[in-house]
Design a protein around this motif. Structure first.
Motif, PDB file in Angstrom:
ATOM      1  N   PRO A   1      14.840  16.337 -17.622  1.00 59.07           N
ATOM      2  CA  PRO A   1      13.956  15.349 -16.983  1.00 59.07           C
ATOM      3  C   PRO A   1      14.308  13.942 -17.448  1.00 59.07           C
ATOM      4  O   PRO A   1      14.789  13.741 -18.570  1.00 59.07           O
ATOM      5  CB  PRO A   1      12.558  15.756 -17.470  1.00 59.07           C
ATOM      6  N   LEU A   2      14.070  12.966 -16.586  1.00 61.08           N
ATOM      7  CA  LEU A   2      14.292  11.568 -16.918  1.00 61.08           C
ATOM      8  C   LEU A   2      12.961  10.948 -17.341  1.00 61.08           C
ATOM      9  O   LEU A   2      12.088  10.713 -16.506  1.00 61.08           O
ATOM     10  CB  LEU A   2      14.883  10.818 -15.718  1.00 61.08           C
ATOM     11  N   ILE A   3      12.828  10.706 -18.631  1.00 66.54           N
ATOM     12  CA  ILE A   3      11.591  10.144 -19.159  1.00 66.54           C
ATOM     13  C   ILE A   3      11.698   8.623 -19.172  1.00 66.54           C
ATOM     14  O   ILE A   3      12.723   8.061 -19.588  1.00 66.54           O
ATOM     15  CB  ILE A   3      11.315  10.682 -20.582  1.00 66.54           C
ATOM     16  N   VAL A   4      10.657   7.950 -18.712  1.00 64.73           N
ATOM     17  CA  VAL A   4      10.650   6.487 -18.592  1.00 64.73           C
ATOM     18  C   VAL A   4       9.542   5.918 -19.467  1.00 64.73           C
ATOM     19  O   VAL A   4       8.404   6.414 -19.437  1.00 64.73           O
ATOM     20  CB  VAL A   4      10.448   6.055 -17.129  1.00 64.73           C
ATOM     21  N   SER A   5       9.874   4.875 -20.237  1.00 66.63           N
ATOM     22  CA  SER A   5       8.896   4.232 -21.116  1.00 66.63           C
ATOM     23  C   SER A   5       8.925   2.728 -20.911  1.00 66.63           C
ATOM     24  O   SER A   5       9.985   2.152 -20.663  1.00 66.63           O
ATOM     25  CB  SER A   5       9.201   4.539 -22.587  1.00 66.63           C
TER      26      SER A   5
ATOM     27  N   ALA B   1      23.883   5.073 -14.497  1.00 70.31           N
ATOM     28  CA  ALA B   1      23.753   5.422 -13.079  1.00 70.31           C
ATOM     29  C   ALA B   1      22.378   5.988 -12.782  1.00 70.31           C
ATOM     30  O   ALA B   1      21.785   5.705 -11.731  1.00 70.31           O
ATOM     31  CB  ALA B   1      24.846   6.421 -12.677  1.00 70.31           C
ATOM     32  N   ASP B   2      21.836   6.788 -13.708  1.00 66.46           N
ATOM     33  CA  ASP B   2      20.462   7.284 -13.547  1.00 66.46           C
ATOM     34  C   ASP B   2      19.480   6.129 -13.389  1.00 66.46           C
ATOM     35  O   ASP B   2      18.564   6.182 -12.567  1.00 66.46           O
ATOM     36  CB  ASP B   2      20.036   8.086 -14.781  1.00 66.46           C
ATOM     37  N   CYS B   3      19.659   5.097 -14.217  1.00 66.43           N
ATOM     38  CA  CYS B   3      18.740   3.955 -14.200  1.00 66.43           C
ATOM     39  C   CYS B   3      18.701   3.289 -12.838  1.00 66.43           C
ATOM     40  O   CYS B   3      17.626   2.938 -12.331  1.00 66.43           O
ATOM     41  CB  CYS B   3      19.154   2.936 -15.264  1.00 66.43           C
TER      42      CYS B   3
END
Length: 257
Positions: A50-54, A73-75
């Motif tokens: 999973p891509l966790i964002v903070s 690239a995900d960003c």
């Protein structure tokens, strides 16, 4: 103008913060960058985690942006699909801690983030600063802004992609700005063989940046001569000149039982 700013050195990197300050003079800047350093990951994307964002605060307590536990690239993908209410007008990736010239373009997470932006038909620019013992990112950011302003003033087609390298401040002010192709020669790479305290052999990659190369002027040569380099890139890797030749080869027909 809405600007998405990302990098591969991580959201806390000094290069990103210096560039953020300069880009704020051009428009509204949104920072969405990796939570941790992602140097050398190229165009990797995250598929199995999973891509966790903070949310990340700046030194004055204001919100700097968002950190993504993923690749550059995900960003960019996540920014465009989920985190921004509408796509940005410009994507800038950097300032990278070290040049991304020559074949290093192929390994660079900084350049990959810009390529990802170009996939979405958004003008995208990767910015890197030549390595030195003490980086002067405010110096590099000022020059980067001037280059970016010039690119935008010429109204490049949507999806245009540029790679910018800035010489170290140790050389003094840049001699000029050179628009040059990407160098494709191999140089300065190697491995140093060592043994750890338990007697196991390991290898540490070495790299000696060229200070002078002969041949057609490229980003590597122009940067080594003290110039800012600008290289238009494309992500279509098809070798167009060889398509007709390969089509003319005799290929096997369908298998018959």
């Amino acid at each position: 103008m809405r600007i998405l700013l990302t990098n591969d050195d991580g959201v806390y990197a000094a290069g990103l913060r210096a560039l953020h300050k300069e880009l704020a003079k051009l428009g509204e800047v949104t920072v969405i960058a990796p939570a941790l350093e992602q140097s050398g990951v190229g165009h990797a994307i995250t598929l199995l985690d999973p891509l966790i964002v903070s949310s990340i605060d700046d030194v004055d307590g204001s919100q700097l942006g968002q950190a993504v536990e993923g690749s550059p690239a995900d960003c960019v993908k996540l920014a465009i699909y989920e985190l921004m209410d509408r796509p940005p007008d410009l994507i800038v990736s950097g300032i990278n801690h070290g040049a991304n010239a020559g074949i290093n373009v192929l390994y660079s997470g900084t350049v990959a983030a810009a390529i990802e932006g170009a996939f979405f038909e958004i003008t995208s620019i990767a910015v890197s600063l030549e390595y030195s013992e003490h980086f002067d990112f405010p110096y590099a950011a000022r020059h980067a802004r001037r280059v970016i302003e010039t690119i935008l003033s010429n109204n490049p087609p949507a999806g245009s992609l540029f790679n910018v390298n800035i010489p170290s401040h140790n050389r003094g002010e840049p001699k000029g700005i050179k628009v040059v192709p990407m160098g494709v020669g191999r140089h300065g790479e190697g491995f140093e063989r060592r043994r750890d305290p338990r007697g196991r052999t390991y290898y540490w990659m070495t790299y000696a940046p060229p200070f002078r190369l002969e041949g057609e002027e490229s980003d590597v040569i122009a940067l080594a001569d003290g110039n800012i380099t600008v290289t238009p890139l494309q992500f279509d890797m098809t070798r167009q000149t060889q398509l007709d030749q390969v089509r003319g080869w005799t290929w096997p027909g369908p298998e018959t039982s």
